[in-house]
Design an enzyme around this catalytic site. Sequence first.
Site, PDB file in Angstrom:
ATOM      1  N   TYR A   1       1.083  -1.247   0.077  1.00 50.77           N
ATOM      2  CA  TYR A   1      -0.059  -0.416   0.016  1.00 50.77           C
ATOM      3  C   TYR A   1       0.761   1.190  -0.358  1.00 50.77           C
ATOM      4  O   TYR A   1       1.710   1.339   1.055  1.00 50.77           O
ATOM      5  CB  TYR A   1      -1.008   0.182   1.383  1.00 50.77           C
ATOM      6  CG  TYR A   1      -2.261   1.021   1.060  1.00 50.77           C
ATOM      7  CD1 TYR A   1      -3.209   1.288   0.276  1.00 50.77           C
ATOM      8  CD2 TYR A   1      -1.742   2.767   1.779  1.00 50.77           C
ATOM      9  CE1 TYR A   1      -4.180   2.657  -0.112  1.00 50.77           C
ATOM     10  CE2 TYR A   1      -2.110   3.261   1.977  1.00 50.77           C
ATOM     11  CZ  TYR A   1      -3.335   3.221   1.131  1.00 50.77           C
ATOM     12  OH  TYR A   1      -4.265   4.270   0.803  1.00 50.77           O
TER      13      TYR A   1
ATOM     14  N   GLN B   1     -10.447   0.853   1.993  1.00 50.88           N
ATOM     15  CA  GLN B   1     -11.746  -0.057   0.798  1.00 50.88           C
ATOM     16  C   GLN B   1     -10.192  -0.783   0.340  1.00 50.88           C
ATOM     17  O   GLN B   1     -10.176  -2.233  -0.174  1.00 50.88           O
ATOM     18  CB  GLN B   1     -11.760   0.551   0.192  1.00 50.88           C
ATOM     19  CG  GLN B   1     -11.370   1.608  -0.891  1.00 50.88           C
ATOM     20  CD  GLN B   1     -11.890   3.268  -0.110  1.00 50.88           C
ATOM     21  OE1 GLN B   1     -11.695   2.934   0.913  1.00 50.88           O
ATOM     22  NE2 GLN B   1     -11.490   4.146  -0.533  1.00 50.88           N
TER      23      GLN B   1
ATOM     24  N   ASN C   1      -2.718   6.094   6.438  1.00 49.10           N
ATOM     25  CA  ASN C   1      -2.992   7.309   7.955  1.00 49.10           C
ATOM     26  C   ASN C   1      -4.059   6.333   9.235  1.00 49.10           C
ATOM     27  O   ASN C   1      -4.049   4.801   8.351  1.00 49.10           O
ATOM     28  CB  ASN C   1      -4.495   7.807   7.532  1.00 49.10           C
ATOM     29  CG  ASN C   1      -5.191   7.726   6.484  1.00 49.10           C
ATOM     30  OD1 ASN C   1      -5.537   6.969   6.646  1.00 49.10           O
ATOM     31  ND2 ASN C   1      -6.333   8.559   5.382  1.00 49.10           N
TER      32      ASN C   1
ATOM     33  N   THR D   1       4.415   9.735  12.381  1.00 46.55           N
ATOM     34  CA  THR D   1       5.731   9.630  11.774  1.00 46.55           C
ATOM     35  C   THR D   1       6.760  10.427  12.727  1.00 46.55           C
ATOM     36  O   THR D   1       5.519  11.247  13.817  1.00 46.55           O
ATOM     37  CB  THR D   1       6.525  10.397  10.420  1.00 46.55           C
ATOM     38  OG1 THR D   1       7.758   9.807  10.602  1.00 46.55           O
ATOM     39  CG2 THR D   1       6.544  11.999  10.463  1.00 46.55           C
TER      40      THR D   1
ATOM     41  N   GLN E   1      10.678  15.953   9.703  1.00 48.77           N
ATOM     42  CA  GLN E   1       9.422  15.684   9.511  1.00 48.77           C
ATOM     43  C   GLN E   1       8.339  15.849   9.682  1.00 48.77           C
ATOM     44  O   GLN E   1       7.338  15.765   9.985  1.00 48.77           O
ATOM     45  CB  GLN E   1      10.832  14.700  10.569  1.00 48.77           C
ATOM     46  CG  GLN E   1      11.597  13.415  10.203  1.00 48.77           C
ATOM     47  CD  GLN E   1      10.727  12.548   9.687  1.00 48.77           C
ATOM     48  OE1 GLN E   1      10.084  11.838   9.385  1.00 48.77           O
ATOM     49  NE2 GLN E   1      11.953  13.244   7.775  1.00 48.77           N
TER      50      GLN E   1
ATOM     51  N   HIS F   1       5.222  16.917   7.508  1.00 49.32           N
ATOM     52  CA  HIS F   1       4.697  15.340   7.102  1.00 49.32           C
ATOM     53  C   HIS F   1       3.393  15.342   7.333  1.00 49.32           C
ATOM     54  O   HIS F   1       2.530  15.433   6.505  1.00 49.32           O
ATOM     55  CB  HIS F   1       5.400  13.796   7.728  1.00 49.32           C
ATOM     56  CG  HIS F   1       5.978  12.823   6.620  1.00 49.32           C
ATOM     57  ND1 HIS F   1       6.162  12.713   5.712  1.00 49.32           N
ATOM     58  CD2 HIS F   1       7.640  13.309   7.150  1.00 49.32           C
ATOM     59  CE1 HIS F   1       7.502  11.532   5.123  1.00 49.32           C
ATOM     60  NE2 HIS F   1       8.041  11.957   5.777  1.00 49.32           N
TER      61      HIS F   1
ATOM     62  N   GLU G   1      10.323   6.693  16.131  1.00 50.70           N
ATOM     63  CA  GLU G   1      11.230   5.497  14.579  1.00 50.70           C
ATOM     64  C   GLU G   1      12.097   6.110  13.689  1.00 50.70           C
ATOM     65  O   GLU G   1      12.607   5.104  13.477  1.00 50.70           O
ATOM     66  CB  GLU G   1       9.820   5.878  13.553  1.00 50.70           C
ATOM     67  CG  GLU G   1      10.037   5.625  12.230  1.00 50.70           C
ATOM     68  CD  GLU G   1       8.625   6.220  11.234  1.00 50.70           C
ATOM     69  OE1 GLU G   1       8.749   6.000  10.383  1.00 50.70           O
ATOM     70  OE2 GLU G   1       8.077   7.583  11.539  1.00 50.70           O
ATOM     71  N   HIS G   2      12.263   7.440  13.612  1.00 46.06           N
ATOM     72  CA  HIS G   2      13.575   8.004  13.431  1.00 46.06           C
ATOM     73  C   HIS G   2      14.677   8.425  15.037  1.00 46.06           C
ATOM     74  O   HIS G   2      13.649   9.445  15.193  1.00 46.06           O
ATOM     75  CB  HIS G   2      14.003   9.043  12.091  1.00 46.06           C
ATOM     76  CG  HIS G   2      12.698   8.232  11.187  1.00 46.06           C
ATOM     77  ND1 HIS G   2      11.322   8.801  11.485  1.00 46.06           N
ATOM     78  CD2 HIS G   2      13.020   7.842  10.003  1.00 46.06           C
ATOM     79  CE1 HIS G   2      10.352   8.836  10.117  1.00 46.06           C
ATOM     80  NE2 HIS G   2      11.886   7.908   9.906  1.00 46.06           N
TER      81      HIS G   2
ATOM     82  N   ASP H   1      15.245   8.339   4.227  1.00 43.59           N
ATOM     83  CA  ASP H   1      13.928   8.569   4.109  1.00 43.59           C
ATOM     84  C   ASP H   1      14.103   7.931   2.211  1.00 43.59           C
ATOM     85  O   ASP H   1      12.903   7.530   1.213  1.00 43.59           O
ATOM     86  CB  ASP H   1      13.764   9.720   3.723  1.00 43.59           C
ATOM     87  CG  ASP H   1      12.611  10.081   5.051  1.00 43.59           C
ATOM     88  OD1 ASP H   1      12.358   9.115   5.610  1.00 43.59           O
ATOM     89  OD2 ASP H   1      11.883  11.228   5.666  1.00 43.59           O
TER      90      ASP H   1
ATOM     91  N   GLU I   1       3.094 -34.933  29.815  1.00 46.31           N
ATOM     92  CA  GLU I   1       2.140 -34.159  30.108  1.00 46.31           C
ATOM     93  C   GLU I   1       0.515 -34.627  29.992  1.00 46.31           C
ATOM     94  O   GLU I   1      -0.356 -34.181  29.337  1.00 46.31           O
ATOM     95  CB  GLU I   1       2.378 -32.887  28.057  1.00 46.31           C
ATOM     96  CG  GLU I   1       3.121 -32.803  28.216  1.00 46.31           C
ATOM     97  CD  GLU I   1       3.887 -31.810  27.578  1.00 46.31           C
ATOM     98  OE1 GLU I   1       3.366 -32.045  25.924  1.00 46.31           O
ATOM     99  OE2 GLU I   1       4.674 -30.923  27.989  1.00 46.31           O
TER     100      GLU I   1
ATOM    101  N   HIS J   1       0.606 -39.561  21.900  1.00 42.72           N
ATOM    102  CA  HIS J   1       2.421 -38.738  21.722  1.00 42.72           C
ATOM    103  C   HIS J   1       2.902 -39.787  21.433  1.00 42.72           C
ATOM    104  O   HIS J   1       4.664 -39.979  20.663  1.00 42.72           O
ATOM    105  CB  HIS J   1       2.651 -37.606  22.203  1.00 42.72           C
ATOM    106  CG  HIS J   1       1.697 -36.132  22.061  1.00 42.72           C
ATOM    107  ND1 HIS J   1      -0.160 -35.888  22.247  1.00 42.72           N
ATOM    108  CD2 HIS J   1       1.795 -35.517  21.094  1.00 42.72           C
ATOM    109  CE1 HIS J   1      -0.200 -35.187  21.521  1.00 42.72           C
ATOM    110  NE2 HIS J   1       0.886 -34.083  20.858  1.00 42.72           N
TER     111      HIS J   1
END
Length: 443
Positions: free
Chosen positions: A131, A195, A224, A247, A269, A272, A338-339, A372, A426, A431
């Site tokens: 995506y 979707q 998002n 971010t 950043q 964004h 994240e960074h 990036d 067990e 088994h």
Amino acid sequence: MSFLSVTDLRGTRPGPAELAASLPRPEVDVAAAAEAVAPVIEDVATRGAAAVLEASERFDGVRPEHLRVPPEEIARALAELDPSVRSALETAIARVRAVDAAQVREPDSVEVIPGGRVTQHWVPVRRVGLYVPGGRAVLPSSVVMNAVPAQTAGVGTIVLASPPQKEFGGLPHPTILAACAVLGIEEVLAVGGAQAIALLAHGADDLGDGRALEGVDLVTGPGNVYVAAAKRLVRGIVGIDAEAGPTEIAILADAAAEPRLVAADLISQAEHDPMAAAVLVTDDEALVGRVEEELDVQVPAAEHHERIAEALRGRQSGAILVDDIEQGLAVVDAYGAEHLEIQTADAAGVAARVTNAGAVFVGPFSPVSLGDYAAGSNHVLPTGGTSRFAGGLGVQSFLRGIHVVEYDEHALAASREAATTLARSEGLPAHGTAVDVRFAPGE
């Protein structure tokens, strides 16, 4: 008016939980978003393409003529791409491929006992959906960062989804399509948001061109909060990489840091999204003032100054004062950015001690924005503190380890007592019987 609110932790030693709670974070309610998008997911699962088209018209303001982008449109986008942009994309691809090539896993084989061997084969996911968002910014770099590790891992089929754009006749942005062409991605869908995630997960009998779309096995890529919520809802039907949040950049700096660079990187950043997080952690109170002076100059001059200012002044951003770099390390590890940039006198030494971060950028000439695009690292990284237990997207994200167990009769005999004893302990005697039955009575 200043940009960064200041939290002063000097003279305190909060525990890990208290420290984490005191740090700036964006307010992202994925659960509420999941409630909102659940009907969309169910509708797409039930009605397929018709539901997707209705959702696209409702949320994106466009009803694409083709959900599956025609090959000629992908080729045309590449033909019309600015040659300098193509060259930059090819540079980014080559660098990410170079880094990813080192991540390819060979089979690991261990002879546990003579005649008994366990081999771990690394098998790529068969079919992956990528995506690529299409909101405030056009992100061909996200095509690169998702597709290259998948291709390096040996994924059989890649399907890419990106929102239809009204100004481009219901097709994804042409730069996205061109990036697909450069990478050889042929199956591209003009669909975005929840979707898109639903369509990738469930597939459809007919996309309106007389051809079905087979669902994928794994969905990756940023988006998002509604995309994150959709990924949460389809998890289990398919695998997902992560629920990406806004971010983040954190900068651990001392008096050696250059305020102009620190300000520029915070801005990069914040550009964004108004919810982007920009956090400065420092033991030098004077540096905060000098960075504020730089922000006063640089923010108004930026193209997206309103968005940047909103992000910097949001509750998710700010400056944190600490006693020393030792405490600063504790803060950035609790934050798990994240960074994470390290701009200190001994940047490499400090960076080597970081335990929680999506990616670490060392010294004044390794800005986050390089990562990036052209560092060779991957920019699909854990957000919201999830770097405590998760890493960034890479070749391993598209591989599955499968154990292959091969024992001969002598090796099984040598393992018989341990296996049957544990089976009895067990309360699962069958088994043990499955082992014993392979030997004649009395053996």
